[in-house]
Write a protein that holds these residues in place. Sequence first.
Motif, PDB file in Angstrom:
ATOM      1  N   LEU A  92      34.024   2.383  -8.589  1.00  0.00           N
ATOM      2  CA  LEU A  92      33.133   1.320  -8.562  1.00  0.00           C
ATOM      3  C   LEU A  92      32.095   1.311  -9.717  1.00  0.00           C
ATOM      4  CD1 LEU A  92      31.593   0.767  -4.886  1.00  0.00           C
ATOM      5  CD2 LEU A  92      33.416  -0.346  -5.854  1.00  0.00           C
ATOM      6  N   PHE A  93      31.648   0.133 -10.358  1.00  0.00           N
ATOM      7  CA  PHE A  93      30.948   0.171 -11.481  1.00  0.00           C
ATOM      8  C   PHE A  93      29.539   0.541 -11.002  1.00  0.00           C
ATOM      9  CE2 PHE A  93      33.904  -3.557 -12.115  1.00  0.00           C
ATOM     10  CZ  PHE A  93      34.657  -2.711 -12.741  1.00  0.00           C
ATOM     11  N   HIS A  95      26.474   0.764 -12.228  1.00  0.00           N
ATOM     12  CA  HIS A  95      25.070  -0.205 -12.657  1.00  0.00           C
ATOM     13  C   HIS A  95      25.296  -1.206 -11.654  1.00  0.00           C
ATOM     14  CE1 HIS A  95      28.359  -1.791 -14.803  1.00  0.00           C
ATOM     15  NE2 HIS A  95      27.427  -2.730 -15.414  1.00  0.00           N
ATOM     16  N   LEU A 104      31.771  -9.906 -10.210  1.00  0.00           N
ATOM     17  CA  LEU A 104      32.112  -9.719 -11.627  1.00  0.00           C
ATOM     18  C   LEU A 104      33.356 -10.334 -12.241  1.00  0.00           C
ATOM     19  CD1 LEU A 104      30.987  -8.080 -14.369  1.00  0.00           C
ATOM     20  CD2 LEU A 104      32.635  -6.264 -14.024  1.00  0.00           C
ATOM     21  N   ALA A 105      34.424 -10.031 -11.655  1.00  0.00           N
ATOM     22  CA  ALA A 105      35.641 -10.693 -11.921  1.00  0.00           C
ATOM     23  C   ALA A 105      35.517 -12.276 -11.559  1.00  0.00           C
ATOM     24  CB  ALA A 105      36.891 -10.028 -11.422  1.00  0.00           C
ATOM     25  N   HIS A 108      33.785 -13.585 -14.644  1.00  0.00           N
ATOM     26  CA  HIS A 108      34.033 -13.498 -16.066  1.00  0.00           C
ATOM     27  C   HIS A 108      35.662 -13.313 -16.042  1.00  0.00           C
ATOM     28  CE1 HIS A 108      30.148 -12.886 -17.081  1.00  0.00           C
ATOM     29  NE2 HIS A 108      29.955 -11.805 -16.231  1.00  0.00           N
ATOM     30  N   VAL A 109      36.437 -13.393 -15.219  1.00  0.00           N
ATOM     31  CA  VAL A 109      37.884 -13.550 -15.192  1.00  0.00           C
ATOM     32  C   VAL A 109      38.268 -15.059 -14.783  1.00  0.00           C
ATOM     33  CG1 VAL A 109      40.089 -12.838 -14.413  1.00  0.00           C
ATOM     34  CG2 VAL A 109      38.328 -11.276 -15.009  1.00  0.00           C
ATOM     35  N   LYS A 111      35.994 -17.246 -13.965  1.00  0.00           N
ATOM     36  CA  LYS A 111      34.985 -17.960 -14.731  1.00  0.00           C
ATOM     37  C   LYS A 111      34.497 -19.184 -13.609  1.00  0.00           C
ATOM     38  CE  LYS A 111      36.371 -17.194 -19.384  1.00  0.00           C
ATOM     39  NZ  LYS A 111      37.752 -16.769 -19.589  1.00  0.00           N
ATOM     40  N   ARG A 153      36.495  -5.904  -3.703  1.00  0.00           N
ATOM     41  CA  ARG A 153      36.446  -6.026  -5.316  1.00  0.00           C
ATOM     42  C   ARG A 153      37.876  -6.553  -5.595  1.00  0.00           C
ATOM     43  NH1 ARG A 153      35.112  -1.490  -9.644  1.00  0.00           N
ATOM     44  NH2 ARG A 153      36.999  -0.658  -8.888  1.00  0.00           N
ATOM     45  N   ARG A 157      39.457 -12.027  -5.731  1.00  0.00           N
ATOM     46  CA  ARG A 157      40.287 -12.955  -6.538  1.00  0.00           C
ATOM     47  C   ARG A 157      41.404 -13.879  -5.705  1.00  0.00           C
ATOM     48  NH1 ARG A 157      42.322  -9.033 -10.284  1.00  0.00           N
ATOM     49  NH2 ARG A 157      41.707  -7.655  -8.679  1.00  0.00           N
TER      50      ARG A 157
END
Lengths: 250, 220
Positions: A92-93, A95, A104-105, A108-109, A111, A153, A157
């Motif tokens: 996992l990220f 931060h 996140l995806a 930014h993936v 959009k 996560r 998508r």
Amino acid sequence: MTEIVMECKNLWKIYKDIVAVRDVSLQIREGEIKLIFGPSGSGKSTLLRCLAMLTTPTKGDVFLRGECLTKPGVDLNKARARIGFVFQHIYLFHHLTALGNVELALRHVLKLPKDEARKRAMSALEEVKMEKWANYYPAQLSGGQQQRVGIARALARNPDIILLDEPTSALDPELTGEVIDTLRDLAKKGTTMLIVSHEMPFAQEVADEMIFFDEGTIVETGTPEHFFTNPSTERAKKFMMRLIKRTRRE
Amino acid sequence: MDALQQLALILNGVTSTITVSIVSFFIGIFVGLPLSFLRVYGTKSAQILIDAFEKFFRGVPELVLLLMFYFGVGLYFPFPFKNVFFTANFVLGLRSAANQSQIFRGAIRGIGDEQMMAAMSLGLSKVKSVLYVMLPQVIIYSTPGLGSEYALLIKDSSYAYLIGVVDIMAYAVWIRKATMDTFTPYVISAFLYILLTFPIATFLDRWGSRKKKQLGLERR
């Protein structure tokens, strides 16, 4: 027959002097769950990473819904966006909160606009029953909770397929149950999955096909029924014996 | 001139000391960050160039760099090197970039390839993975190291008086020359340097270490 989602043909991965994956071909169809098992160090993780194009295969081809990913000029970012990947050690990220990790995806993936990304991320967290923990950072979560966020996560998508690399083997034994339950839920919903796992009762319950993998290649394939009653190769027989013994001990 | 009057005079140099240090610090971040990522993810030739840059600015003493760029390079390129502020920030900033690039690179290594791989597995491009996943973590991871780098800059900015920056050090030297008092002006400047470095450096160190622990950024 349903459509083939992912396929590899004569796949090889060779590091300097080690052959990690040796001439592997397999197909996963829509809604199918296949389970790879075999001794550690046999190349299972490498195979999965090749299929997700996280590492480039040395030879052979990978197809995602018929589209070849191994020929030059393919937009691999676009391809990876359609493949979910769950790591043994989760990654996992650090931060970002649970929600941030899932979002996140989407942002930014895919959009998606902020609100919609948030909504979808929340519903992915609901699917793994982690919605209450949305605003916690990975370091504040247990291993099992982290892995459920890892699964959220990967599936947020709506990928064509989810590849899971030993999703429970880095967890304390008492935490594997919750992750297995999550995977069982996904299986019920008809999610297409390729899972590397040694959780045998779970395999028996959900797998359409089991693949015994050793020394970088497929040794034997069959239904769980086949492996639990009468595997045909000596190697598979021995390995199954060991697994069943271990499971009983637990 | 008593000590208080001396202090009042030397305080006039504080702005210069802080300006040079802070400008160099930010030059260091904005040049050092991209360098560190290029050094790790860039092509072989980029890596060699960055190595050479780092070796030069870390290897040559700062005093030599200052004099060389001001008097030497400045002889042929009076613009911009004859401007003392430019040259002081240029030298301190690029040397800090070389240092910070190494700090950030340590952070990239410490955070590990796995974070990058996890980001790529989502379909993020390499640039976006760096931007959204690596960069924020690298900055948090590096904060304690940046605290020391900031302290180093405040202290090393004192060399800049030699090419004509009117900072704390410059005032101290003037007062010594004017009053023949070789003790008080240096003690006062020493006190001011400690005051400028210690609180901020300690704050960055504490904040960074705590944040790193909270987020579990140390690799176990």
